[in-house]
Design an enzyme around this catalytic site. Sequence first.
Site, mmCIF file in Angstrom:
data_model
loop_
_atom_site.group_PDB
_atom_site.id
_atom_site.type_symbol
_atom_site.label_atom_id
_atom_site.label_comp_id
_atom_site.label_asym_id
_atom_site.label_seq_id
_atom_site.Cartn_x
_atom_site.Cartn_y
_atom_site.Cartn_z
ATOM 1 N N GLY A 1 -1.128 3.322 -15.199
ATOM 2 C CA GLY A 1 -0.648 4.653 -15.559
ATOM 3 C C GLY A 1 -1.155 5.089 -16.928
ATOM 4 O O GLY A 1 -1.163 4.290 -17.870
ATOM 5 N N ASN B 1 9.124 -6.853 -13.798
ATOM 6 C CA ASN B 1 8.428 -6.390 -14.997
ATOM 7 C C ASN B 1 9.127 -5.178 -15.569
ATOM 8 O O ASN B 1 9.727 -4.385 -14.834
ATOM 9 C CB ASN B 1 6.947 -6.089 -14.705
ATOM 10 C CG ASN B 1 6.704 -4.640 -14.341
ATOM 11 O OD1 ASN B 1 6.570 -3.790 -15.220
ATOM 12 N ND2 ASN B 1 6.674 -4.346 -13.053
ATOM 13 N N ILE C 1 7.290 -3.375 -18.263
ATOM 14 C CA ILE C 1 6.231 -3.105 -19.240
ATOM 15 C C ILE C 1 6.528 -1.797 -19.984
ATOM 16 O O ILE C 1 6.287 -1.683 -21.189
ATOM 17 C CB ILE C 1 4.840 -3.012 -18.543
ATOM 18 C CG1 ILE C 1 4.537 -4.268 -17.728
ATOM 19 C CG2 ILE C 1 3.732 -2.712 -19.564
ATOM 20 C CD1 ILE C 1 4.332 -5.537 -18.497
ATOM 21 N N GLY C 2 7.058 -0.816 -19.245
ATOM 22 C CA GLY C 2 7.356 0.477 -19.881
ATOM 23 C C GLY C 2 6.113 1.334 -20.060
ATOM 24 O O GLY C 2 6.013 2.140 -20.993
ATOM 25 N N ASN D 1 -3.792 6.784 -12.049
ATOM 26 C CA ASN D 1 -2.334 6.867 -12.015
ATOM 27 C C ASN D 1 -1.853 7.564 -13.289
ATOM 28 O O ASN D 1 -2.251 7.202 -14.391
ATOM 29 C CB ASN D 1 -1.774 5.444 -11.902
ATOM 30 C CG ASN D 1 -0.271 5.402 -11.735
ATOM 31 O OD1 ASN D 1 0.475 5.507 -12.709
ATOM 32 N ND2 ASN D 1 0.194 5.235 -10.509
ATOM 33 N N CYS E 1 8.546 4.996 -11.873
ATOM 34 C CA CYS E 1 8.638 3.784 -12.690
ATOM 35 C C CYS E 1 10.074 3.593 -13.155
ATOM 36 O O CYS E 1 10.629 4.463 -13.816
ATOM 37 C CB CYS E 1 7.727 3.864 -13.907
ATOM 38 S SG CYS E 1 7.881 2.374 -14.914
ATOM 39 N N ILE F 1 5.563 1.286 -1.843
ATOM 40 C CA ILE F 1 6.670 1.541 -2.743
ATOM 41 C C ILE F 1 6.312 1.127 -4.168
ATOM 42 O O ILE F 1 5.502 0.228 -4.361
ATOM 43 C CB ILE F 1 7.951 0.796 -2.295
ATOM 44 C CG1 ILE F 1 7.767 -0.719 -2.276
ATOM 45 C CG2 ILE F 1 8.414 1.292 -0.966
ATOM 46 C CD1 ILE F 1 9.057 -1.510 -1.961
ATOM 47 N N ASN F 2 6.942 1.802 -5.126
ATOM 48 C CA ASN F 2 6.941 1.270 -6.491
ATOM 49 C C ASN F 2 7.952 0.116 -6.504
ATOM 50 O O ASN F 2 8.487 -0.268 -5.460
ATOM 51 C CB ASN F 2 7.294 2.382 -7.488
ATOM 52 C CG ASN F 2 6.659 2.129 -8.851
ATOM 53 O OD1 ASN F 2 6.664 0.984 -9.346
ATOM 54 N ND2 ASN F 2 6.127 3.155 -9.467
ATOM 55 N N GLY G 1 6.100 -8.203 -5.521
ATOM 56 C CA GLY G 1 5.675 -9.475 -4.945
ATOM 57 C C GLY G 1 6.168 -9.655 -3.516
ATOM 58 O O GLY G 1 6.898 -8.810 -2.988
HETATM 59 C C1 LIG Z 1 3.101 -5.512 -14.189
HETATM 60 C C2 LIG Z 1 3.185 -4.291 -13.315
HETATM 61 C C3 LIG Z 1 2.834 -3.042 -13.830
HETATM 62 C C4 LIG Z 1 2.912 -1.893 -13.036
HETATM 63 N N1 LIG Z 1 2.529 -0.689 -13.559
HETATM 64 C C5 LIG Z 1 2.552 0.429 -12.775
HETATM 65 C C6 LIG Z 1 2.075 1.687 -13.275
HETATM 66 O O1 LIG Z 1 1.588 1.817 -14.406
HETATM 67 N N2 LIG Z 1 2.157 2.771 -12.460
HETATM 68 C C7 LIG Z 1 2.653 2.685 -11.164
HETATM 69 O O2 LIG Z 1 2.711 3.700 -10.466
HETATM 70 N N3 LIG Z 1 3.069 1.490 -10.654
HETATM 71 C C8 LIG Z 1 3.030 0.380 -11.429
HETATM 72 N N4 LIG Z 1 3.430 -0.836 -10.904
HETATM 73 C C9 LIG Z 1 3.903 -0.909 -9.500
HETATM 74 C C10 LIG Z 1 2.794 -1.406 -8.539
HETATM 75 O O3 LIG Z 1 1.683 -0.535 -8.543
HETATM 76 C C11 LIG Z 1 3.338 -1.548 -7.077
HETATM 77 O O4 LIG Z 1 3.794 -0.288 -6.632
HETATM 78 C C12 LIG Z 1 4.488 -2.536 -6.950
HETATM 79 O O5 LIG Z 1 4.321 -3.626 -7.839
HETATM 80 C C13 LIG Z 1 4.670 -3.087 -5.527
HETATM 81 O O6 LIG Z 1 3.507 -3.769 -5.080
HETATM 82 P P1 LIG Z 1 3.325 -5.389 -5.211
HETATM 83 O O7 LIG Z 1 4.575 -6.013 -4.671
HETATM 84 O O8 LIG Z 1 2.099 -5.696 -4.418
HETATM 85 O O9 LIG Z 1 3.150 -5.667 -6.670
HETATM 86 C C14 LIG Z 1 3.365 -2.000 -11.688
HETATM 87 C C15 LIG Z 1 3.703 -3.262 -11.171
HETATM 88 C C16 LIG Z 1 3.613 -4.403 -11.945
HETATM 89 C C17 LIG Z 1 3.975 -5.738 -11.339
#
Ligand SMILES: Cc1cc2nc3c(=O)[nH]c(=O)nc-3n(C[C@H](O)[C@H](O)[C@H](O)COP(=O)(O)O)c2cc1C
Length: 299
Positions: free
Chosen positions: A45, A68, A70-71, A98, A128, A189-190, A215
């Site tokens: 992002g 996470n 991260i913010g 993003n 987020c 999904i986020n 995960g």
């Molecule tokens: C460390 C981390 C940082 C992320 N940063 C963003 C981000 O900047 N913008 C966003 O839309 N999603 C962000 N996500 C969400 C992921 O893009 C994704 O939607 C979510 O982790 C689910 O997929 P996964 O289970 O394969 O990780 C982040 C996820 C993680 C783990």
Amino acid sequence: MNTEVTIAGVTFKNPVMTASGTFGSGMEYSDFVDLNRLGAVVTKGVANVPWPGNPVPRVTEVYGGMLNAIGLQNPGVEVFVERDLAFLADYDTKVIVNVCGKSVEDYLEVVERLSDEKVDMLEINVSCPNVKEGAIAFGQNKDALYDITSKIKAKAKQPIIMKLSPNVTSISEMAKAAEAAGADAISLINTITGMKIDIYKRQFALANKTGGMSGPAIKPVAVRMVYEASHAVNIPVIGMGGIQNAVDAIEFIMAGATAVAVGAMNFHDPYTTVKVVEGIEEYMTKYGVEEINDIRGIV
Ligand SMILES: Cc1cc2nc3c(=O)[nH]c(=O)nc-3n(C[C@H](O)[C@H](O)[C@H](O)COP(=O)(O)O)c2cc1C
């Protein structure tokens, strides 16, 4: 065998993308992963100005994944254009940026700044869970989602993907609001809001107290939501949440996703994205699938 998919007029060589925030802009991964093999790189992002992110600790492992908070740390759109977009220009893959913000104006500033850059699509993060203002506030109320989507759509030169939050009562209602406001696609999904407590420190594991769960453990929730959302709207859906391998990716496609993204698993195994691409090709050969689109939404 044809693995191409098209979303809002943009054709991707295959349906496999990186999930935002888990792959940077591909720089760190490019020593391991041939970015040319990916359908798209979806960047971390980016906001109108640099954001420092949340205090540490801001990641922690949990059973079946991670939390996470991260913010949305990022260098701001100017550095991003000069550094990250310049890097990505050398690769034969699509670029999806993003976008994050604290107010509608913040988002619009980034969208306008990117309008003449080499960006194929914009993914708008309204989901987020780790920032106090903006972001998820737009993604948890369907009127707010409609409002921000229509304002961004009116300004954006590239097609827009609205990234939806799983932290809602009805994902179908949110998907419909995004579509009605003019979104070209949705992604979901986020992360799912979670919490972990360190019983020895008698303290939260994350400084932010809560974090977003990602995960393998979230995959069944994600598949269900992708299924519901893709049946609620006519625009394409990009599915993600816990994808570890091609079997998981194909599950999302059969649930209705046009494309898929790999997130947290990039940290576990940096080769995951390419393994998913290869695994989809093997599945198609073995089971005589000529067109990837033929198995989309097949259940
Ligand atoms: C460390 C981390 C940082 C992320 N940063 C963003 C981000 O900047 N913008 C966003 O839309 N999603 C962000 N996500 C969400 C992921 O893009 C994704 O939607 C979510 O982790 C689910 O997929 P996964 O289970 O394969 O990780 C982040 C996820 C993680 C783990």
